[in-house]
Write a protein that holds these residues in place. Structure first.
Motif, PDB file in Angstrom:
ATOM      1  N   TYR A  41       0.812  -1.223   0.000  1.00 56.35           N
ATOM      2  CA  TYR A  41       0.000   0.000   0.000  1.00 56.35           C
ATOM      3  C   TYR A  41       0.844   1.271   0.000  1.00 56.35           C
ATOM      4  CZ  TYR A  41      -3.290   3.545   1.644  1.00 56.35           C
ATOM      5  OH  TYR A  41      -4.041   4.677   1.782  1.00 56.35           O
ATOM      6  N   GLN A 114      -6.065  -1.098  -7.914  1.00 54.74           N
ATOM      7  CA  GLN A 114      -5.790  -1.265  -6.487  1.00 54.74           C
ATOM      8  C   GLN A 114      -5.237  -2.657  -6.171  1.00 54.74           C
ATOM      9  OE1 GLN A 114      -9.418  -0.287  -4.375  1.00 54.74           O
ATOM     10  NE2 GLN A 114      -9.730   1.550  -5.604  1.00 54.74           N
ATOM     11  N   LYS A 115      -5.778  -3.682  -6.861  1.00 50.58           N
ATOM     12  CA  LYS A 115      -5.378  -5.064  -6.584  1.00 50.58           C
ATOM     13  C   LYS A 115      -5.167  -5.817  -7.906  1.00 50.58           C
ATOM     14  CE  LYS A 115      -7.889  -5.155  -2.209  1.00 50.58           C
ATOM     15  NZ  LYS A 115      -8.949  -5.808  -1.383  1.00 50.58           N
TER      16      LYS A 115
END
Length: 312
Positions: A41, A114-115
Motif C-alpha cells: 500500500y 488497487q489489486k
C-alpha cells in the motif's frame, strides 16, 4: 511463517525469467526489480505502476492460463472423487473464465488498479480500450478443440484408466532446487510415478505451437527429479501434450541433454548477474543500465511501453 518485506527481490532463476531477459533486458528490469513490492500500500506510485503493468495479460496468455487451471482441476477432481469432467463442463468453465477476464478489463479497472493480482486486465483493453474481436472469437473457438484433445491425451487417459498403477504428486506445485547457490524454480503441470513402467512421468500441457525450448524446459524438470528422488535419467519419461493440435511428444533424455541445459542455465545466470549492484542483497544497477531491445517492433506489444517509451 511471517511475511518479510524485502527492499530488493530475492535472486532466483526460472525459464520465464530467462525468456524475459532474452526478449529485452529493460523489460527484465521493470518486471523483476522496478515493480518489486508494488503490491504494498505504502510504496511509491512508480513502483505500483510497474507492478500493475507486469500483471497485464493478453488473450493468448489468458487462454493458456485458463487451460492449465482447468487441466489441473480436472486431474484433482478425478483423483479425489473419481469424477471425469466432460468436454461440455470444461468449455463452460473456460468461457466463463474468459468472460470474467473481459468484464474485469471493461468494468473493474479501478479495482484492478488497487489489486492487480486479484483482477484481470487484458493488454488490448488497457492500451486500446477494446478487444480485437476476431482474435477473441478465435480463442473462444479453440476451447472445444483443446479440451477434446486434453481428455483424449495419453496422459489424461493414463490417469483415468489406470490410476491404481500410479503414484501422483501435487500438480502445479511451486518447487525449487539450488544450483551453485541460486534458487532455481521448477513448475511442473503434472508429475506422477508409473509403477508398472518403473518411471517418473513429467507432463507439460502446451496450448501453443511446438518450439525448440520445449525440450530444454523439460530437461530442467528431469534434473529436478534426478536430484530430489535420486532417479537415473533412464527412469524419467517426459511428455509434451500439445492440446491445440492433439500431438503427443515423448522424450527420453540423455546425460548430454542435462549437461546442455545446465550450461545454458548457468550462462543465463551469469548474464543476469551483470545487472546486480550487490550480489548479496540483489540490489540492481540503475534502470538505464538495463538496455532496451534492438528489435523495436517488440516494444509495440510490451506491457511496459507506457513508462519505457516515455523515458529517454
Amino acid at each position: 511463517m511471517t511475511f518479510e518485506v524485502r527492499e530488493f527481490p530475492e535472486f532466483s532463476w526460472s525459464f520465464s525469467r530467462h525468456k524475459t531477459m532474452l526478449t529485452c533486458a529493460r523489460k527484465y528490469g521493470y518486471e523483476y526489480y522496478m515493480g518489486h513490492n508494488g503490491w504494498l500500500y505504502d510504496v511509491e506510485e512508480s513502483v505500483k505502476h510497474a507492478y500493475r503493468l507486469k500483471k497485464l495479460t493478453n488473450l493468448p496468455m489468458a487462454f493458456g492460463q485458463i487451460v492449465h487451471e482447468l487441466a489441473e482441476r480436472a486431474v484433482k477432481l478425478f483423483l479425489k472423487h473419481g469424477h471425469v469432467m466432460t468436454q461440455v463442463d470444461l468449455i463452460e468453465e473456460g468461457r466463463a473464465m474468459l468472460n470474467r477476464a473481459y468484464i474485469d478489463s471493461r468494468d473493474r479497472k479501478q479495482l484492478w488498479m488497487q489489486k492487480p493480482a486479484r483482477y484481470k486486465m487484458l493488454y488490448d483493453m488497457y492500451y486500446e480500450g477494446e478487444l480485437n474481436r476476431m482474435e477473441a472469437e478465435e480463442y473462444r473457438g479453440r476451447l472445444p478443440i483443446v479440451f477434446a484433445n486434453l481428455l483424449a491425451s495419453r496422459s489424461f487417459q493414463d490417469i483415468t484408466k489406470r490410476p491404481q498403477t500410479m503414484q501422483f504428486q501435487q500438480a502445479e506445485e511451486f518447487r525449487f532446487m539450488t544450483i551453485d547457490g541460486v534458487k532455481i524454480f521448477v513448475v511442473m503441470d503434472l508429475l506422477y510415478r508409473d509403477i508398472e513402467a518403473d518411471k517418473w512421468v513429467i507432463v507439460d500441457w502446451k496450448t501453443g505451437k511446438e518450439t525448440e525450448d520445449d525440450r530444454s524446459q523439460l530437461a530442467l524438470y528431469a534434473y529436478y527429479i534426478m536430484q530430489k528422488y535420486n532417479a537415473g535419467i533412464d527412469e524419467i519419461e517426459i511428455r509434451n501434450e500439445y492440446v491445440l493440435t492433439g500431438v503427443h511428444r515423448v522424450y527420453q533424455l540423455t546425460e548430454t541433454d542435462i549437461e546442455r541445459m545446465l550450461s545454458k542455465m548457468k550462462q543465463s545466470v551469469h548474464i543476469m548477474r551483470r545487472y546486480q549492484l550487490d550480489m548479496i542483497s540483489n540490489e540492481p544497477v540503475d534502470l538505464d543500465e538495463f538496455p532496451r531491445t534492438k528489435y523495436e517492433q517488440r516494444c509495440e506489444k510490451c506491457n511496459h511501453k507506457e513508462i519505457c517509451l516515455a523515458q529517454p
